[in-house]
Design a protein around this motif. Structure first.
Motif, PDB file in Angstrom:
ATOM      1  N   THR A  49       4.997  19.090  17.861  1.00 44.30           N
ATOM      2  CA  THR A  49       6.104  19.697  18.597  1.00 44.30           C
ATOM      3  C   THR A  49       6.700  20.817  17.756  1.00 44.30           C
ATOM      4  OG1 THR A  49       6.594  17.610  19.703  1.00 44.30           O
ATOM      5  CG2 THR A  49       8.325  19.270  19.700  1.00 44.30           C
TER       6      THR A  49
ATOM      7  N   ALA B 146       6.266  29.369  20.042  1.00 49.09           N
ATOM      8  CA  ALA B 146       5.264  28.867  20.988  1.00 49.09           C
ATOM      9  C   ALA B 146       4.279  29.919  21.478  1.00 49.09           C
ATOM     10  CB  ALA B 146       5.962  28.226  22.189  1.00 49.09           C
TER      11      ALA B 146
ATOM     12  N   ALA C 295      -0.581  21.876  31.753  1.00 46.45           N
ATOM     13  CA  ALA C 295      -1.312  21.985  30.486  1.00 46.45           C
ATOM     14  C   ALA C 295      -2.746  21.494  30.728  1.00 46.45           C
ATOM     15  CB  ALA C 295      -0.634  21.141  29.416  1.00 46.45           C
ATOM     16  N   PRO C 296      -3.711  21.930  29.884  1.00 50.08           N
ATOM     17  CA  PRO C 296      -3.528  22.827  28.732  1.00 50.08           C
ATOM     18  C   PRO C 296      -3.560  24.283  29.168  1.00 50.08           C
ATOM     19  CG  PRO C 296      -5.805  22.118  28.848  1.00 50.08           C
ATOM     20  CD  PRO C 296      -5.098  21.411  29.963  1.00 50.08           C
TER      21      PRO C 296
ATOM     22  N   ARG D 163       0.300  29.722  21.238  1.00 50.59           N
ATOM     23  CA  ARG D 163      -0.134  28.352  20.987  1.00 50.59           C
ATOM     24  C   ARG D 163      -0.652  27.728  22.282  1.00 50.59           C
ATOM     25  NH1 ARG D 163       1.872  26.222  16.194  1.00 50.59           N
ATOM     26  NH2 ARG D 163       0.309  24.588  16.612  1.00 50.59           N
ATOM     27  N   THR D 164      -1.352  26.606  22.141  1.00 53.12           N
ATOM     28  CA  THR D 164      -1.921  25.922  23.293  1.00 53.12           C
ATOM     29  C   THR D 164      -1.015  24.775  23.719  1.00 53.12           C
ATOM     30  OG1 THR D 164      -4.168  26.474  22.591  1.00 53.12           O
ATOM     31  CG2 THR D 164      -3.919  24.656  24.161  1.00 53.12           C
ATOM     32  N   LEU D 165      -0.469  24.886  24.914  1.00 54.26           N
ATOM     33  CA  LEU D 165       0.367  23.823  25.459  1.00 54.26           C
ATOM     34  C   LEU D 165      -0.493  22.587  25.667  1.00 54.26           C
ATOM     35  CD1 LEU D 165       3.241  23.169  26.573  1.00 54.26           C
ATOM     36  CD2 LEU D 165       2.345  23.788  28.835  1.00 54.26           C
ATOM     37  N   ALA D 166      -0.103  21.482  25.048  1.00 47.18           N
ATOM     38  CA  ALA D 166      -0.936  20.280  25.055  1.00 47.18           C
ATOM     39  C   ALA D 166      -0.562  19.305  26.164  1.00 47.18           C
ATOM     40  CB  ALA D 166      -0.839  19.569  23.699  1.00 47.18           C
TER      41      ALA D 166
ATOM     42  N   VAL E 160       2.445  21.243  21.478  1.00 43.90           N
ATOM     43  CA  VAL E 160       1.256  22.099  21.390  1.00 43.90           C
ATOM     44  C   VAL E 160       0.180  21.406  20.567  1.00 43.90           C
ATOM     45  CG1 VAL E 160       2.572  24.243  21.611  1.00 43.90           C
ATOM     46  CG2 VAL E 160       2.121  23.297  19.340  1.00 43.90           C
ATOM     47  N   THR E 161      -1.053  21.846  20.747  1.00 48.13           N
ATOM     48  CA  THR E 161      -2.143  21.349  19.913  1.00 48.13           C
ATOM     49  C   THR E 161      -2.058  21.986  18.530  1.00 48.13           C
ATOM     50  OG1 THR E 161      -3.528  21.207  21.885  1.00 48.13           O
ATOM     51  CG2 THR E 161      -4.637  21.053  19.755  1.00 48.13           C
TER      52      THR E 161
ATOM     53  N   VAL F 119      -1.471  16.552  18.700  1.00 46.73           N
ATOM     54  CA  VAL F 119      -0.346  17.306  19.259  1.00 46.73           C
ATOM     55  C   VAL F 119       0.788  17.345  18.248  1.00 46.73           C
ATOM     56  CG1 VAL F 119       1.336  17.389  21.145  1.00 46.73           C
ATOM     57  CG2 VAL F 119      -1.018  16.635  21.588  1.00 46.73           C
TER      58      VAL F 119
ATOM     59  N   LEU G 266      -0.201  29.764  25.734  1.00 44.25           N
ATOM     60  CA  LEU G 266       1.096  30.263  26.159  1.00 44.25           C
ATOM     61  C   LEU G 266       1.234  31.760  25.900  1.00 44.25           C
ATOM     62  CD1 LEU G 266       3.270  27.303  24.866  1.00 44.25           C
ATOM     63  CD2 LEU G 266       2.648  27.809  27.247  1.00 44.25           C
TER      64      LEU G 266
END
Length: 391
Positions: free
Chosen positions: A22, A28, A144-145, A31-34, A166-167, A20, A148
């Protein structure tokens, strides 16, 4: 030779979820919210007017009643006072509802004469107030995940979230192999063709959230392949294209193993895409070797590579999603192994390309679906319910 399902199981076992990081909210999207994020404020942060009109005490409001206008409230400029019975505050959409008021009369339902309003006969029954915290309250979460979207970014902004966990993007190196290949823009020799697979896969992977880079084309020699493998650097995944079969010039697998690659499997019961391999390189990076045929490479990209990328991003271990459709025309009996046939879907109807009559141009540019055909499929009549992978 293993099945498609078994190949995916092996691939998922090789795949490592990425760490992960930030990032600023402005970066964002896509991106993939982790990790879940929580609202830092209520929205609205106060009871707000949903319309332009007049804020009053709701009790006793009826057609013909008159009110003294004692002030004004606009967005960003609250009325500093209290509204009592028989009083009204001119209010605009988004403005805080003044203390004491609990109803907004829309301006179309009012006649105003100087500093007095009278409610008209067409008075509606709505209160036109958005309550404090009606959209969300402090502490409410976005789960999550998830990948976004712009709407998620807007929501997080309204939650006063400035940084997002995010990842990390998967780093993918793409290596085309073959003496026959030259880059777009170069002049090919009489026995050469233009490298296309790598560009299509790079675009696919970037759409999936990767940092994808093209390595120089490797020639069909051990020295050239070894030099190319040295360029993998910090990649999480190496994708090779071509050289994965068993011909005299198909050296990718042998060279990779000589350099320490631990092979997981080779060959899958699928058409197109049978000569596919996977394993782990000596530096810990994952490797997937795709066939060199353009259609085969793109099919395998959708069926095998994208599920690996989603797993790296923490989105779960699952095959590429399939959607329902019905056949627009009959499909003849097919071969003994699983197939992915290029097709086009319009309005829920799926039409197949005839591989004998259709050019590569039409197959690659017009196809928007891969029809999934199970092993030993009988002839399917028009109207048969089928599943396809959108491409």
């Amino acid at each position: 030779m293993i099945s498609v399902a078994d190949a995916l199981t092996h691939l998922f076992a090789l795949t490592k979820q990425l760490p992960v990081e930030t990032i600023p909210l402005a970066q964002a999207n896509g991106r993939t919210l982790a990790e879940p994020v929580n609202a830092n404020r209520d929205q609205p942060p106060f009871s707000a007017s949903a319309m332009d009109g007049y804020a009053i005490v709701a009790e006793g409001a009826e057609p013909g009643k008159s009110y003294d206008v004692i002030g004004e409230a606009a967005a960003g400029h609250a009325f500093d006072g209290t509204v009592s019975a028989g009083q009204a505050v001119r209010i605009f959409t988004g403005a805080p509802v003044p203390e004491g008021a609990d109803r907004v009369i829309i301006q179309e339902d009012v006649r105003r004469d100087s500093d007095e309003i009278t409610l008209l006969d067409n008075l509606d029954k709505g209160f036109h107030i958005r309550p404090l915290g009606g959209d969300f309250k402090v502490g409410q979460s976005i789960a999550a995940p998830r990948v976004l979207r712009p709407s998620d970014v807007a929501l997080m902004a309204s939650m006063n979230i400035a940084e997002v966990p995010v990842t990390r993007r998967p780093k993918v190196a793409i290596l085309s192999t073959g003496d026959e290949l030259v880059m777009p823009g170069e002049t090919p020799g009489p026995d050469q063709i233009i490298a296309s697979n790598s560009f299509g896969l790079q675009a696919m992977l970037r759409d999936a959230g990767c940092e994808a880079r093209l390595l120089p084309i490797a020639r069909d020699t051990r020295a050239s392949l070894e030099a190319a493998f040295d360029l993998v650097d910090d990649a999480d995944l190496l994708i090779t294209i071509g050289g994965a079969s068993v011909g005299d010039h198909d050296l990718v697998g042998d060279v990779a193993q000589d350099l320490g690659m631990e092979r997981s499997f080779y060959k899958i019961a699928i058409r197109p895409g049978k000569p596919l391999m996977a394993g782990t390189l000596a530096n810990g990076a994952m490797m997937i070797g795709l066939p060199g045929n353009p259609v085969s490479a793109m099919v395998c990209g959708h069926v095998f590579v994208l599920p690996v990328i989603r797993t790296m991003l923490g989105l779960g271990e699952a095959p590429t999603p399939r959607l329902p459709a019905t056949l627009a025309a009959p499909m003849p009996k097919n071969g003994p192994r699983e197939h992915y046939m290029r097709a086009r879907v319009e309005h829920g109807k799926l039409s197949l390309f005839d591989n004998q009559d259709s050019s590569l141009l039409s197959i690659l540019s017009d196809a928007n679906a891969l029809l999934v055909v199970p092993p030993n499929a009988p002839e399917w009549p028009a109207g048969t319910a089928v599943e396809y992978i959108p491409i």
